[in-house]
Design an enzyme around this catalytic site. Structure first.
Site, mmCIF file in Angstrom:
data_model
loop_
_atom_site.group_PDB
_atom_site.id
_atom_site.type_symbol
_atom_site.label_atom_id
_atom_site.label_comp_id
_atom_site.label_asym_id
_atom_site.label_seq_id
_atom_site.Cartn_x
_atom_site.Cartn_y
_atom_site.Cartn_z
ATOM 1 N N ASP A 1 -3.239 -7.799 -6.072
ATOM 2 C CA ASP A 1 -4.466 -7.718 -5.300
ATOM 3 C C ASP A 1 -4.319 -8.644 -4.104
ATOM 4 O O ASP A 1 -4.369 -9.875 -4.239
ATOM 5 C CB ASP A 1 -5.649 -8.148 -6.175
ATOM 6 C CG ASP A 1 -6.964 -8.172 -5.411
ATOM 7 O OD1 ASP A 1 -6.982 -7.786 -4.223
ATOM 8 O OD2 ASP A 1 -7.973 -8.583 -6.014
ATOM 9 N N SER B 1 1.634 3.401 -2.507
ATOM 10 C CA SER B 1 1.488 4.423 -3.545
ATOM 11 C C SER B 1 1.076 5.776 -2.989
ATOM 12 O O SER B 1 1.058 6.775 -3.714
ATOM 13 C CB SER B 1 0.470 3.963 -4.604
ATOM 14 O OG SER B 1 -0.794 3.732 -4.020
ATOM 15 N N GLY C 1 0.819 -1.206 0.000
ATOM 16 C CA GLY C 1 0.000 0.000 0.000
ATOM 17 C C GLY C 1 0.851 1.253 0.000
ATOM 18 O O GLY C 1 0.557 2.219 0.704
ATOM 19 N N SER D 1 -3.644 0.035 14.223
ATOM 20 C CA SER D 1 -4.469 1.223 14.451
ATOM 21 C C SER D 1 -4.827 1.374 15.918
ATOM 22 O O SER D 1 -5.038 0.384 16.633
ATOM 23 C CB SER D 1 -5.759 1.128 13.635
ATOM 24 O OG SER D 1 -6.643 2.189 13.943
ATOM 25 N N LYS E 1 -7.719 -4.589 12.535
ATOM 26 C CA LYS E 1 -6.446 -4.112 13.064
ATOM 27 C C LYS E 1 -6.098 -4.791 14.387
ATOM 28 O O LYS E 1 -4.926 -5.059 14.672
ATOM 29 C CB LYS E 1 -6.476 -2.590 13.224
ATOM 30 C CG LYS E 1 -6.546 -1.836 11.905
ATOM 31 C CD LYS E 1 -5.354 -2.146 11.014
ATOM 32 C CE LYS E 1 -5.288 -1.235 9.804
ATOM 33 N NZ LYS E 1 -4.084 -1.474 8.979
ATOM 34 N N ASN F 1 1.416 -2.448 5.338
ATOM 35 C CA ASN F 1 0.718 -1.181 5.479
ATOM 36 C C ASN F 1 -0.604 -1.143 4.730
ATOM 37 O O ASN F 1 -1.491 -0.364 5.085
ATOM 38 C CB ASN F 1 1.623 -0.043 4.982
ATOM 39 C CG ASN F 1 0.872 1.264 4.862
ATOM 40 O OD1 ASN F 1 0.541 1.902 5.861
ATOM 41 N ND2 ASN F 1 0.579 1.685 3.631
ATOM 42 N N ILE G 1 0.706 6.879 4.350
ATOM 43 C CA ILE G 1 1.731 6.346 5.249
ATOM 44 C C ILE G 1 2.716 5.481 4.485
ATOM 45 O O ILE G 1 3.926 5.550 4.701
ATOM 46 C CB ILE G 1 1.082 5.552 6.392
ATOM 47 C CG1 ILE G 1 0.270 6.471 7.301
ATOM 48 C CG2 ILE G 1 2.144 4.812 7.203
ATOM 49 C CD1 ILE G 1 -0.553 5.738 8.350
ATOM 50 N N TYR H 1 -13.076 -2.447 10.469
ATOM 51 C CA TYR H 1 -11.712 -1.915 10.429
ATOM 52 C C TYR H 1 -11.027 -2.101 11.782
ATOM 53 O O TYR H 1 -9.897 -2.591 11.860
ATOM 54 C CB TYR H 1 -11.747 -0.434 10.046
ATOM 55 C CG TYR H 1 -10.394 0.205 9.915
ATOM 56 C CD1 TYR H 1 -9.673 0.105 8.730
ATOM 57 C CD2 TYR H 1 -9.815 0.911 10.972
ATOM 58 C CE1 TYR H 1 -8.420 0.689 8.600
ATOM 59 C CE2 TYR H 1 -8.573 1.488 10.857
ATOM 60 C CZ TYR H 1 -7.868 1.378 9.663
ATOM 61 O OH TYR H 1 -6.629 1.941 9.547
#
Length: 264
Positions: free
Chosen positions: A71, A24, A22, A156, A173, A98, A27, A169
């Site tokens: 993916d 691109s 992740g 998180s 985490k 990440n 964070i 979510y």
């Protein structure tokens, strides 16, 4: 027992081979920049935004960086991702999990069952199962290399404080933190350290809407510093946890929330 692939703390070390998922934007991009600034070579993982990944690769200091797409919700895509990283970098010494998905809000009282089950399915597929599958494949490579390694999970604050609007979510985490602690024990005999960071709100594009206006003011007021974190602050902690000096922190979950949520 192998104690890792780093030189002694404080000593000069060769460039490491680092895979950041992740990466691109947000964070992940900050983490990639922080490692590259130390002379490491980076595999910038992306899911769909290849243009942004390629642009980041071109901007990173040093050379030998590459973009790798996959993916993470597809288990069959994970081994080719790791193979492309190993081929492009010559191995893998550090993994930063990440990549994460934040779906639209799905509080249980007002969310339909179809939307509820979709949110859980989609979020867990990326945030927990995808990270678990990738960690398995990277750990296999690290063990084959015989020089140890570092795995850092980006969790998180919501795993502890709760996410009433985004329960999938928060749960994903929490699961990622638990995964990291289990693997810290399992992989230590191979010189592989596994740690996690637990950021609160971070000023990224993904949450820019939530940080606007009065709602954003209320979020910033959660911290006595009256602000949210920068991506670079999270990246600095990740780089530390991947260092030789942090080997003994394996199993740690490091809170990075500006004293907005304190736990003992």
């Amino acid at each position: 027992m192998n104690t890792g692939n780093d030189s002694a703390p404080g000593a000069a070390r060769p460039p490491r081979r680092v895979l950041v998922t992740g990466a691109s934007g947000g964070i992940g991009a900050a983490v990639a920049r922080a490692f590259a600034a130390q002379g490491d070579r980076i595999a910038v993982h992306y899911s769909s935004r290849v243009d942004r990944a390629d642009r980041l690769v071109a901007e990173l200091p040093g050379d030998g960086h590459l973009a790798v797409g996959a993916d993470l919700t597809d288990p069959a895509a994970v081994p080719p991702l790791v193979a492309a990283t190993v081929e492009g970098l010559g191995g893998v010494d550090v993994l930063v999990n990440n990549a994460a998905l934040l779906t639209p809000a799905h509080p249980p009282v007002t969310t339909s069952y179809d939307d509820w089950t979709k949110a859980w399915r989609d979020v867990l597929a990326v945030n927990l199962i995808g990270a678990a599958n990738l960690t398995h494949q990277v750990a296999v490579r690290m063990i084959e290399q015989g020089s140890g390694g570092r795995i850092v999970n980006v969790g998180s604050r919501g795993a502890f404080r709760g996410e009433p609007e985004h329960p999938a979510y928060g749960a994903s985490k929490a699961g990622l933190h638990a995964l990291g602690q289990s693997l810290a024990i399992a992989l230590a005999p191979h010189g592989i350290s596994v740690t996690s960071v637990a950021p609160g709100f971070v000023d990224t594009e993904r949450v820019s809407g939530r940080l606007a206006g009065a709602a954003g003011d209320a979020i910033r007021a959660q911290s006595p510093f009256d602000r949210v974190a920068t991506p670079e602050e999270i990246a600095a902690a990740v780089v530390y946890l991947a260092s030789a000096e942090a080997l003994w922190a394996s199993g740690t979950i490091l809170d990075l929330n500006g004293a907005s949520y304190l736990r003992t």
